[in-house]
Design an enzyme around this catalytic site. Sequence first.
Site, mmCIF file in Angstrom:
data_model
loop_
_atom_site.group_PDB
_atom_site.id
_atom_site.type_symbol
_atom_site.label_atom_id
_atom_site.label_comp_id
_atom_site.label_asym_id
_atom_site.label_seq_id
_atom_site.Cartn_x
_atom_site.Cartn_y
_atom_site.Cartn_z
ATOM 1 N N GLY A 147 36.805 43.178 36.590
ATOM 2 C CA GLY A 147 37.483 43.800 37.705
ATOM 3 C C GLY A 147 38.805 44.369 37.248
ATOM 4 O O GLY A 147 39.163 44.313 36.067
ATOM 5 N N LYS A 176 35.729 35.659 40.194
ATOM 6 C CA LYS A 176 36.695 36.518 39.507
ATOM 7 C C LYS A 176 37.900 35.686 39.100
ATOM 8 O O LYS A 176 38.522 35.030 39.931
ATOM 9 C CB LYS A 176 37.119 37.672 40.414
ATOM 10 C CG LYS A 176 38.141 38.614 39.799
ATOM 11 C CD LYS A 176 38.461 39.756 40.754
ATOM 12 C CE LYS A 176 39.461 40.720 40.158
ATOM 13 N NZ LYS A 176 39.772 41.846 41.080
ATOM 14 N N LEU A 192 29.302 39.046 34.183
ATOM 15 C CA LEU A 192 28.978 40.155 35.078
ATOM 16 C C LEU A 192 29.722 41.424 34.695
ATOM 17 O O LEU A 192 29.148 42.497 34.629
ATOM 18 C CB LEU A 192 29.305 39.789 36.532
ATOM 19 C CG LEU A 192 28.261 39.017 37.319
ATOM 20 C CD1 LEU A 192 28.743 38.783 38.739
ATOM 21 C CD2 LEU A 192 26.932 39.759 37.336
ATOM 22 N N GLY A 193 31.022 41.342 34.509
ATOM 23 C CA GLY A 193 31.806 42.530 34.194
ATOM 24 C C GLY A 193 33.282 42.239 34.331
ATOM 25 O O GLY A 193 33.720 41.087 34.366
ATOM 26 N N ASN A 210 41.832 43.301 37.999
ATOM 27 C CA ASN A 210 42.806 42.263 37.664
ATOM 28 C C ASN A 210 42.227 41.098 36.887
ATOM 29 O O ASN A 210 42.950 40.142 36.603
ATOM 30 C CB ASN A 210 43.459 41.732 38.945
ATOM 31 C CG ASN A 210 44.354 42.769 39.592
ATOM 32 O OD1 ASN A 210 44.840 43.669 38.923
ATOM 33 N ND2 ASN A 210 44.555 42.658 40.897
ATOM 34 N N GLY A 211 40.939 41.112 36.561
ATOM 35 C CA GLY A 211 40.408 39.966 35.856
ATOM 36 C C GLY A 211 38.934 40.077 35.531
ATOM 37 O O GLY A 211 38.257 41.043 35.875
ATOM 38 N N LEU A 212 38.452 39.031 34.847
ATOM 39 C CA LEU A 212 37.064 38.937 34.421
ATOM 40 C C LEU A 212 36.210 38.374 35.553
ATOM 41 O O LEU A 212 36.664 37.567 36.354
ATOM 42 C CB LEU A 212 36.981 38.028 33.193
ATOM 43 C CG LEU A 212 35.604 37.686 32.642
ATOM 44 C CD1 LEU A 212 34.986 38.911 32.000
ATOM 45 C CD2 LEU A 212 35.725 36.561 31.612
ATOM 46 N N VAL A 213 34.934 38.794 35.614
ATOM 47 C CA VAL A 213 34.023 38.348 36.663
ATOM 48 C C VAL A 213 32.781 37.744 36.019
ATOM 49 O O VAL A 213 32.144 38.371 35.167
ATOM 50 C CB VAL A 213 33.620 39.505 37.597
ATOM 51 C CG1 VAL A 213 32.722 38.985 38.720
ATOM 52 C CG2 VAL A 213 34.853 40.188 38.177
ATOM 53 N N ASP A 248 40.745 52.663 44.471
ATOM 54 C CA ASP A 248 39.950 52.652 43.236
ATOM 55 C C ASP A 248 38.466 52.754 43.560
ATOM 56 O O ASP A 248 37.644 52.039 42.992
ATOM 57 C CB ASP A 248 40.236 51.387 42.429
ATOM 58 C CG ASP A 248 39.715 51.493 40.994
ATOM 59 O OD1 ASP A 248 39.585 52.625 40.499
ATOM 60 O OD2 ASP A 248 39.438 50.454 40.380
#
EC number: 2.7.11.24
Length: 583
Positions: free
Chosen positions: A29, A49, A26-27, A31-34, A149
């Site tokens: 974030g 996430k 997906l993309g 603090n981490g990968l989603v 953010d």
Amino acid sequence: MAEKGDCIASVYGYDLGGRFIDFQPLGFGVNGLVLSATDSRACRKVAVKKIVLSDARSMKHALREIKIIRRLDHDNIVKVYEVLGPKGSDLQGELFKFSVAYIVQEYMETDLACLLEQGTLTEDHAKLFMYQLLRGLKYIHSANVLHRDLKPANIFISTEDLVLKIGDFGLARIVDQHYSHKGYLSEGLVTKWYRSPRLLLSPNNYTKAIDMWAAGCILAEMLTGKMLFAGAHELEQMQLILDTIPVVREEDKEELLRVMPSFVSSTWEVKRPLRKLLPDVNSEAIDFLEKILTFNPMDRLTAEMGLQHPYMSPYSCPEDEPTSQHPFRIEDEIDDIVLMAASQSQLSNWDRYPVSLSSDLEWRPDRCQDASEVQRDPRAGSTPLAEDVQVDPRKDSQSSSERFLEQSHSSMERAFEADYGRSCDYKVGSPSYLDKLLWRDNKPHHYSEPKLILDLSHWKQAASAPPRAAVAADPVSREDEPASLFLEIAQWVKSTQSGSERASPPPDAPEPRLSASPPGHPTPIDGGASPQFDLDVFISRALKLCTKPEDLPENKLGDLNGACISEHPGDLVQTEAFSKERW
């Protein structure tokens, strides 16, 4: 397909057992990968996430994010289902014992950044999305939380019913307005294009008003299709703001003359006011933007005040704009400060705080609480201490919605007794509007627009249509040259700019559109210049990597992703700018 999804999960290091299947990227974030996945137990599609807990600092940020998202429960906030550890295990309040955590949350079809990449939204869509954004911010701020953010990539949209939800609280922070947090706030977190002038001047001293500035920039972007202040760096960002936003207060003028005198006009007159910068935007929207995009945060509208502005009148309904009934207190912020100090020594010191940690991880929104134990919104009828503290600029304790809460014997009881379909003044000017409301769980979303939803009825057919050749947009030319000290920097940046930069990950599938044509007349999708994700290439290369896990270097994932996305010369500048925003 399940085997491909499992391979993707292994490539990205996801270890959730057999409960989640069909993983797709997906993309990223904060603090981490989603990744998206299918929860076989709950039979629903979710977004997962992954947060790597590599050190005390990452663990502190993970704890803060989990603490905040577990307590926020609102229609316009991405819902979090659960937080899991390795192999899908329950954390059980022992986050510090694990090396990774997985946040399982609601899956959203697309985000606002992807929609804006496909073209300018209609004003009706922009107004509806802005209302929902302010509705969510009102709740977040009433919980004493700053998002920090806000940008189109963190605002998610369901094209089926046009519901907007705020997500990615990786940079969110607890701030109790009755206490000074000066010296404990992190620097420069908001993406620079949505960063307020106060945040540029004093990165350690800010309030909830920074979220409202970002919301105003997002509204202008929805109305025009381009970023309002797209500076290449902080100096240019401030220059663009000073060219458009008037400086009214004397203390702000004195600070600017002291910090950056070469950027200030001697007459304090703006070169391009909002009405001139946005000539195609109607006067009511300009007035709304002028009240949100103020140089000094004390003059800026709050989320609650913004909901009462005439521009939001088609959807305004104070009775259906709830606030948090269990806001965070200064004790929660002190816990973060103590954890910050403890993390400087060793992780084992965190065992001293098992109660606060476990209570935050095990909290559920449907947990019953005694009325005496629930702290009311501190803005409702509260009087700040007359000490030398930083005062939050929300000076609206006597607003209409708070008078409504004070007159009711209990806001919770009132919520159960109110018949929203009859008691709310929806101010839409249509006698049949209530008959067209979208009902969910026996209550209407009064801000749902049936006509706008019908505009999306052909987006799937349009998405499958062959794309037309895209026409590159010409860069926006400036009318005036920058100040002398800024000229050299601008000339250097000019060579690297090919248009307004946008930081968003490449889509892996054709994104749905918001059609501007009437129902029954689908609008073909214009082919964009954004890179396309080739799933077949990704899977084939992922399978090759899976066969040799011991030979996988650290930068192999970057090579894999780059090989699956077509390169464009303009993407190099955007990628560089996007990477700088993730610090």
